[in-house]
Design an enzyme around this catalytic site. Structure first.
Site, PDB file in Angstrom:
ATOM      1  N   HIS A  59      13.176-130.623  75.750  1.00  0.00           N
ATOM      2  CA  HIS A  59      13.320-129.314  76.849  1.00  0.00           C
ATOM      3  C   HIS A  59      13.524-128.899  77.686  1.00  0.00           C
ATOM      4  O   HIS A  59      14.113-128.747  78.310  1.00  0.00           O
ATOM      5  CB  HIS A  59      10.769-129.697  76.923  1.00  0.00           C
ATOM      6  CG  HIS A  59      10.680-129.026  76.287  1.00  0.00           C
ATOM      7  ND1 HIS A  59      10.485-129.781  74.364  1.00  0.00           N
ATOM      8  CD2 HIS A  59      10.428-127.671  75.523  1.00  0.00           C
ATOM      9  CE1 HIS A  59       9.746-128.644  73.837  1.00  0.00           C
ATOM     10  NE2 HIS A  59       9.697-127.271  74.110  1.00  0.00           N
ATOM     11  N   GLU A  68       6.585-122.984  62.952  1.00  0.00           N
ATOM     12  CA  GLU A  68       7.721-124.255  63.231  1.00  0.00           C
ATOM     13  C   GLU A  68       6.703-125.226  62.569  1.00  0.00           C
ATOM     14  O   GLU A  68       7.828-126.155  62.678  1.00  0.00           O
ATOM     15  CB  GLU A  68       6.443-124.340  64.481  1.00  0.00           C
ATOM     16  CG  GLU A  68       7.116-123.779  66.068  1.00  0.00           C
ATOM     17  CD  GLU A  68       6.948-124.340  67.066  1.00  0.00           C
ATOM     18  OE1 GLU A  68       7.482-124.410  67.890  1.00  0.00           O
ATOM     19  OE2 GLU A  68       5.275-124.466  67.120  1.00  0.00           O
ATOM     20  N   ASP A 112      10.977-127.247  66.288  1.00  0.00           N
ATOM     21  CA  ASP A 112      10.049-127.869  66.019  1.00  0.00           C
ATOM     22  C   ASP A 112      10.481-127.553  64.116  1.00  0.00           C
ATOM     23  O   ASP A 112      10.408-128.791  63.283  1.00  0.00           O
ATOM     24  CB  ASP A 112       8.621-127.561  66.422  1.00  0.00           C
ATOM     25  CG  ASP A 112       8.881-128.246  67.539  1.00  0.00           C
ATOM     26  OD1 ASP A 112       9.052-129.300  66.989  1.00  0.00           O
ATOM     27  OD2 ASP A 112       8.467-127.658  68.136  1.00  0.00           O
ATOM     28  N   CYS A 117      13.083-117.692  67.594  1.00  0.00           N
ATOM     29  CA  CYS A 117      13.329-118.240  69.596  1.00  0.00           C
ATOM     30  C   CYS A 117      13.692-119.922  69.935  1.00  0.00           C
ATOM     31  O   CYS A 117      13.358-120.426  70.647  1.00  0.00           O
ATOM     32  CB  CYS A 117      11.628-118.215  69.899  1.00  0.00           C
ATOM     33  SG  CYS A 117      10.228-118.957  69.308  1.00  0.00           S
TER      34      CYS A 117
HETATM   35  C1  PEP Z   1      10.922-124.469  68.881  1.00  0.00           C
HETATM   36  O1  PEP Z   1       9.747-125.551  68.842  1.00  0.00           O
HETATM   37  O2  PEP Z   1      12.374-123.757  68.798  1.00  0.00           O
HETATM   38  C2  PEP Z   1      10.752-123.291  70.103  1.00  0.00           C
HETATM   39  C3  PEP Z   1      11.093-122.903  70.313  1.00  0.00           C
HETATM   40  O3  PEP Z   1      10.011-124.380  70.879  1.00  0.00           O
HETATM   41  P1  PEP Z   1      10.203-125.640  71.981  1.00  0.00           P
HETATM   42  O4  PEP Z   1      11.226-125.485  72.006  1.00  0.00           O
HETATM   43  O5  PEP Z   1       9.067-125.023  72.823  1.00  0.00           O
HETATM   44  O6  PEP Z   1       8.748-126.192  70.930  1.00  0.00           O
HETATM   45 MG    MG Z   2       8.482-126.026  69.536  1.00  0.00          MG
END
Ligand code: PEP
Ligand code: MG
Length: 557
Positions: free
Chosen positions: A188, A430, A454, A501
């Site tokens: 992140h 995910e 994920d 996403c």
């Molecule tokens: C993902 O897992 O691809 C996602 C967009 O959520 P995050 O990266 O916040 O876990």
């Molecule tokens: Mg995620």
């Protein structure tokens, strides 16, 4: 010159002095010293720096908020140099031969106690001031960065690793780039760096040494190279690269207002991922068509305690209002795994990525979930809102979440609070379980959004945080792509749309694959919108889409 190689996770060239991020020690260290005079001087230096910082703050406050606000910092300046306070500190250093941190902590406790026991309420309130001043001096002594960087000039920030909560609290105007020993491209922190448009390099390992602090450094966020004391030739090359990047950006700007459509007429929506209401600036500046993922947990990460319903409402409303009728998809709180928050008081887990996170927390703490849902529905009156749930594995979870939504809507109706009846409800895909069950899940919701970060982690059993697994953590793996294809087919059969996403959405080499599979929306970091638009507009999938799908069938993509 020395070159260190890491992994570039956020493009751009950063040039400046290297500065090490130091965590605030939970407690100031306590030890004896031999040279009391040297220790006293350490205190005096820290005190002088605190006084200078407070002077700057007073000036800033005067310009932005007037004389009264400036007066507070001027009072703090006086306290930092107060003779009694200084004497108490000097006594501990010279007589007890203890370090400056211990001396400041002791003097602080002594003065806080003294002020707090006074009858006069004005004097009692000074206890908080002395604590504040002492904390400032202590953080200078410990070299800690507490949401700010103790440097006057912008720096390249180096760290062993940075937690999302640490990254979000930093003063972005002071950061020219990030370099971390650990970390990975889908962490992140890397995602935040990309959103902020700051070059970042992770995984440089032991090569990053404290002794380089203050040295002149250039980072290249595309190649992952870190140049320490760059020679003239490197500086010239990098300066030129930076100029080329500026020129490329200018060219991309001409694509603003254009459609995301291929030469053979296939179109796709390109939305943005954000983590805070302020990120809407970048969405608008890069001509994002909407917001496909607002990671609402950053509101929680950026706070000392649970944000209230009103605070959340204001944040969501601000985003919806500024997006002015364009779609905004807000993901409900995705805490857990690498995004830990002390005040959530989550039990320690052996396997946090597979533990109590995301929707699992929301369903286990219905009051907490209800607060967020109320804020979201109240905000829905101000724009085109979609809500999505993270980390779904079972159909019952979605049904339970929807039940809570119905309860919240009933409450708001009864209270006469306006909200939209057209909020779209979606889920993130995910987990392999959600992908495999997507035919059933598609009948429960209005859209899917594939979280490939994920989905890759859980499909390939590969920790997304672990840089050593880089070779194995492969979002292009046919297993991941086949799952996405299956999700798209199931969604379309049931008349709902599908987005991507995760970070893979911004991977230009994947745009043709997503178009061929039939993905309806890509949600990417704002700076990736225009490069993606250019790639889409240059693509021609006649004949090619069949090839891509056949390769996927063979498992050879
Ligand atoms: C993902 O897992 O691809 C996602 C967009 O959520 P995050 O990266 O916040 O876990
Ligand atoms: Mg995620």
């Amino acid at each position: 010159m020395m070159t260190i190689q890491g992994k570039g996770v956020s493009a751009g060239i950063g040039m400046g002095p290297l500065y090490f991020f130091r965590r605030a020690a939970a407690e100031a260290p306590c030890y004896t010293v031999q040279d009391a005079q040297a220790e006293w001087q350490r205190f005096k230096d820290a005190q002088a720096m605190a006084v200078e910082q407070l002077g700057d703050l007073a000036e800033k406050a005067r310009a932005e908020a007037g004389d009264d606000a400036a007066f507070l910092f001027e009072t703090h300046q006086m306290m930092a140099e107060d003779m009694d306070y200084e004497e108490a500190i000097e006594g501990v250093i010279r007589e007890e031969l203890l370090n400056a941190e211990t001396a400041v902590s002791r003097a602080c406790d002594q003065f806080v106690e003294m002020f707090a026991s006074m009858d006069d309420s004005y004097m009692q309130a000074r206890a908080a001031d002395i604590r504040d001043v002492s904390r400032r001096i202590l953080s200078i002594l410990c070299g800690t960065v507490q949401g700010s960087i103790a440097s006057d000039v912008p720096v390249l920030l180096a760290a062993d690793d940075l937690a999302p909560s640490e990254t979000i609290q930093l003063d972005k105007s002071k950061i020219l780039g990030f370099i971390t020993a650990g970390g990975s491209g889908s962490s992140h922190t890397a995602i935040l760096a990309r959103t902020m448009g700051i070059p970042a390099i992770v995984g440089v390992g032991d090569a990053l040494r404290m002794e380089y602090e203050g040295r002149s450094v250039i980072v290249d966020g595309s190649t992952g190279a870190v140049f320490i004391d760059p020679d003239e030739d490197t500086t010239r090359r990098m300066t030129q690269r930076r100029e080329e990047q500026v020129a490329r950006q200018k060219m991309l700007e001409t694509l603003k207002g254009q459609e995301n459509v291929t030469r053979d007429g296939r179109s796709i929506r390109v939305y943005c991922n954000i983590g805070a209401p302020e990120d809407v600036d970048a969405v608008l500046a890069n001509d994002g068509g909407g917001i496909g993922l607002f990671r609402s947990e950053f509101l929680y990460l950026n706070a000392e305690t649970y944000p209230t319903e009103d605070e959340q409402f204001e944040a969501y409303k601000a985003v919806l209002t500024r997006m002015d009728g364009r779609e905004v998809i807000i993901r409900t709180c995705d805490i857990g795994a690498d995004k830990q928050i002390d005040y959530f008081d989550l039990p320690r887990e052996e396997n946090p990525a597979m533990g109590m996170r995301a929707l699992r927390i929301s369903l286990s703490r219905p009051d907490f979930f209800r607060t967020q849902l109320r804020a979201l529905y109240r905000a829905s009156a101000y724009g085109k809102l979609g809500i999505m749930f993270p980390m779904v594995t079972s159909v019952w979870e979605v049904r339970e979440a929807k039940k809570l939504i119905e309860r919240v809507k009933a409450e708001l109706t009864q209270e006469g609070v306006p909200f939209s009846e057209h909020v779209q409800i979606g889920i993130m895909i995910e987990t392999p379980a959600a992908a495999v069950m997507s035919d059933v899940l598609a009948r429960e919701v209005d859209f899917f959004s594939c979280g490939t970060n994920d989905l890759t982690q859980y499909t390939l059993a590969c920790d997304r945080q672990n840089n050593d697994l880089d070779r194995f953590y492969d979002p292009h793996h046919p297993a991941v792509l086949r799952l996405i294809r299956m999700v798209v087919e199931n969604a379309h059969k049931n008349g709902i749309w599908v987005g991507v996403c995760g970070e893979l959405g911004a991977d230009l080499s994947m745009a043709e694959t997503f178009l061929s599979i039939g993905v309806d929306e890509l949600s990417v970091t704002p700076r990736a919108v225009l490069p993606l638009r250019r790639t889409i507009r240059e693509a021609n999938l006649i004949g090619k889409a069949q090839e891509i799908l056949a390769a996927l069938d063979r498992g050879t993509v």
